[in-house]
Motif scaffolding. Structure first.
Motif, PDB file in Angstrom:
ATOM      1  N   HIS A  23      55.714 -13.726 -24.833  1.00 26.03           N
ATOM      2  CA  HIS A  23      56.622 -12.878 -25.607  1.00 26.03           C
ATOM      3  C   HIS A  23      57.785 -13.660 -26.217  1.00 26.03           C
ATOM      4  O   HIS A  23      58.532 -13.114 -27.014  1.00 26.03           O
ATOM      5  CB  HIS A  23      57.203 -11.753 -24.740  1.00 26.03           C
ATOM      6  N   ASP A  24      57.947 -14.904 -25.822  1.00 26.01           N
ATOM      7  CA  ASP A  24      59.086 -15.689 -26.305  1.00 26.01           C
ATOM      8  C   ASP A  24      58.901 -16.093 -27.759  1.00 26.01           C
ATOM      9  O   ASP A  24      57.818 -16.508 -28.167  1.00 26.01           O
ATOM     10  CB  ASP A  24      59.274 -16.959 -25.466  1.00 26.01           C
ATOM     11  N   GLU A  25      59.992 -15.934 -28.489  1.00 29.57           N
ATOM     12  CA  GLU A  25      60.058 -16.457 -29.855  1.00 29.57           C
ATOM     13  C   GLU A  25      61.332 -17.269 -29.909  1.00 29.57           C
ATOM     14  O   GLU A  25      62.425 -16.721 -29.881  1.00 29.57           O
ATOM     15  CB  GLU A  25      60.084 -15.325 -30.870  1.00 29.57           C
ATOM     16  N   GLY A  26      61.201 -18.574 -29.965  1.00 25.74           N
ATOM     17  CA  GLY A  26      62.368 -19.440 -29.929  1.00 25.74           C
ATOM     18  C   GLY A  26      62.834 -19.649 -28.507  1.00 25.74           C
ATOM     19  O   GLY A  26      62.152 -19.286 -27.550  1.00 25.74           O
TER      20      GLY A  26
ATOM     21  N   ARG B 116      64.346 -11.470 -20.238  1.00 21.61           N
ATOM     22  CA  ARG B 116      64.731 -11.606 -21.650  1.00 21.61           C
ATOM     23  C   ARG B 116      65.993 -10.811 -21.947  1.00 21.61           C
ATOM     24  O   ARG B 116      66.861 -11.264 -22.709  1.00 21.61           O
ATOM     25  CB  ARG B 116      63.583 -11.165 -22.568  1.00 21.61           C
TER      26      ARG B 116
END
Length: 190
Positions: A81-84, A55
């Motif tokens: 953990h990804d947002e978008g 990330r």
């Protein structure tokens, strides 16, 4: 036989909640200095674990990043953990998996943080990395060096030996190093 290079070793650790040394500001700064801006170039993070390094490469440095780990639980944790839009995630064994299954045929940057010490066949691993690295690319390795901790520390021998260091650094046109406490960072260029 279970070795430290297998999913059967790492999966129970990740699935059981084990976590490892997190990135910090000095390490991120050092990585940025050696790798530079990504400008959308492809990067591969081998042994991505919870995905923090992948990330960082993707969102902070601007690489188009793929994180690979041998543990399905680690890959699931990284993806959670990804947002978008974020890095691509793959569960694969970098030694035995079909490399054509990766999203890119070659990478401008390949990272290997706190993983190299656990690879059983280091020569085979390095050959695979060289195959994946574009001319002029950078292989970024962060590893502990054996003997850098106090003699009384139970983890004193954790890390790579001088012979393993020689294997890591042989055959590259340029080898740059920087130290962070018990860790040594390597920027290796073909």
């Amino acid at each position: 036989m279970t070795t430290t290079s297998t999913a059967s070793y790492w999966e129970p650790l990740w699935a059981g909640g084990r976590r490892y040394r997190q990135l910090d500001i000095p390490e991120n700064r050092l990585m940025g200095n050696y790798l530079g801006p990504g400008r959308g170039r492809p990067a591969l993070d081998i042994g991505c674990g919870d995905g923090s390094l992948a990330r960082h490469l993707h969102h902070e440095l601007g690489y188009r990043t793929t994180g690979v780990d041998i543990s399905p639980s680690a890959v699931a944790l990284a993806a959670a953990h990804d947002e978008g839009p974020g890095p691509a995630w793959r569960c694969a064994d970098i030694i035995t998996s079909d490399l054509t299954a990766l999203p890119e045929p070659a990478y401008a940057v390949i990272t290997c943080r706190l993983v190299y010490r656990w690879i059983d066949d280091k020569a085979a691993f390095l050959n695979r990395v060289r195959h994946l690295l574009i001319p002029g690319g950078t292989f970024w390795v962060v590893t502990e060096i054996a003997g850098r901790r106090e003699d009384t520390d139970p983890l004193h021998s954790l890390g790579i030996s001088p012979a393993e260091t020689e294997t890591l650094t042989s055959g590259w046109s340029t080898v740059q190093t920087a130290d962070l406490d018990v860790l040594r960072c390597y920027a290796l260029h073909p």
